[in-house]
Design a protein around this motif. Sequence first.
Motif, mmCIF file in Angstrom:
data_model
loop_
_atom_site.group_PDB
_atom_site.id
_atom_site.type_symbol
_atom_site.label_atom_id
_atom_site.label_comp_id
_atom_site.label_asym_id
_atom_site.label_seq_id
_atom_site.Cartn_x
_atom_site.Cartn_y
_atom_site.Cartn_z
ATOM 1 N N VAL A 39 0.829 -1.209 0.000
ATOM 2 C CA VAL A 39 0.000 0.000 0.000
ATOM 3 C C VAL A 39 0.862 1.256 0.000
ATOM 4 O O VAL A 39 0.607 2.212 -0.759
ATOM 5 C CB VAL A 39 -0.949 0.012 1.216
ATOM 6 C CG1 VAL A 39 -1.709 1.335 1.293
ATOM 7 C CG2 VAL A 39 -1.938 -1.133 1.133
ATOM 8 N N HIS A 51 -9.946 3.220 -6.943
ATOM 9 C CA HIS A 51 -10.116 3.960 -5.690
ATOM 10 C C HIS A 51 -8.845 3.808 -4.859
ATOM 11 O O HIS A 51 -8.034 2.914 -5.088
ATOM 12 C CB HIS A 51 -11.327 3.453 -4.899
ATOM 13 C CG HIS A 51 -11.298 1.982 -4.611
ATOM 14 N ND1 HIS A 51 -10.549 1.423 -3.599
ATOM 15 C CD2 HIS A 51 -11.918 0.953 -5.240
ATOM 16 C CE1 HIS A 51 -10.709 0.121 -3.591
ATOM 17 N NE2 HIS A 51 -11.536 -0.201 -4.576
ATOM 18 N N GLU A 52 -8.681 4.687 -3.894
ATOM 19 C CA GLU A 52 -7.469 4.680 -3.071
ATOM 20 C C GLU A 52 -7.318 3.329 -2.368
ATOM 21 O O GLU A 52 -8.244 2.869 -1.704
ATOM 22 C CB GLU A 52 -7.537 5.804 -2.048
ATOM 23 C CG GLU A 52 -6.280 5.936 -1.201
ATOM 24 C CD GLU A 52 -6.328 7.150 -0.295
ATOM 25 O OE1 GLU A 52 -6.043 6.998 0.906
ATOM 26 O OE2 GLU A 52 -6.657 8.243 -0.803
ATOM 27 N N ARG A 98 -6.513 0.333 0.173
ATOM 28 C CA ARG A 98 -6.459 0.127 1.615
ATOM 29 C C ARG A 98 -5.703 -1.148 1.970
ATOM 30 O O ARG A 98 -5.435 -1.418 3.136
ATOM 31 C CB ARG A 98 -7.871 0.041 2.190
ATOM 32 C CG ARG A 98 -8.749 1.263 1.918
ATOM 33 C CD ARG A 98 -8.263 2.473 2.685
ATOM 34 N NE ARG A 98 -9.156 3.614 2.500
ATOM 35 C CZ ARG A 98 -8.945 4.803 3.030
ATOM 36 N NH1 ARG A 98 -7.869 5.005 3.774
ATOM 37 N NH2 ARG A 98 -9.806 5.795 2.811
ATOM 38 N N ALA A 99 -5.404 -1.944 0.949
ATOM 39 C CA ALA A 99 -4.706 -3.216 1.135
ATOM 40 C C ALA A 99 -3.714 -3.384 -0.008
ATOM 41 O O ALA A 99 -3.831 -2.718 -1.046
ATOM 42 C CB ALA A 99 -5.710 -4.367 1.167
#
Length: 214
Positions: free
Chosen positions: A103, A127-128, A130-131
């Motif tokens: 990440v 999308h941003e 997270r994993a």
Amino acid sequence: MRESLDRWPQRPPGIEPSLKQPGTWLKARPDSACTVHQPYLKLPGSKQLKTLPDGLYLHFSPRPDEPYVDILCIEACSTYQNLLDKRSRFAPSTGSLLAVCPVDWLMQPIRPGSAIPRWRLIRTINHEPRAPLILPVRDARVLFALRPQHYMGFVSSQTAHAHEFYCPMDALMDEGGDQNPALRALMARAAAAANFMELPARAEGWDGAPLDKD
């Protein structure tokens, strides 16, 4: 040698945009400006055994619904035993490889001073993250750099596998090696498009986005 590779561009030298690889190329290793963990390769189900190539380029799929990554690895081999070990990691019988992009690496820009994080350049991601981004390797090509005496011995007595490419180590260590016409021509043959006599003007299923020219 890693200092020389560190100066190479984001796209592998000699590899041009094509309908076979219309996504984004990013250099994953080495990157001295990167202050976080860099991407690596591993086998599915393995948590401990990782492959950390001396050089690693990632080509990301342009489609979120068809996620994959193509890899171009660069391995410097100082001995024959080192070459045998590294060849075994990419043997066709090895099975599926996974590319793991942490990440924090995705959140960093590709170069200091840029405000655009890497993940925004990857069309697989919408999308941003997270994993970690973990993608199956669709295609793997490897450039092995050998000491001059080993290179000449290998050329005269061995046959390379279809995914393997070889050069003298000096070609990578030279300043401005990425501009070497012979090396660029060799790496151009490591592109996915190089296996085909000609490519259609438009590929079935292609999303129509412009080809990256980074």
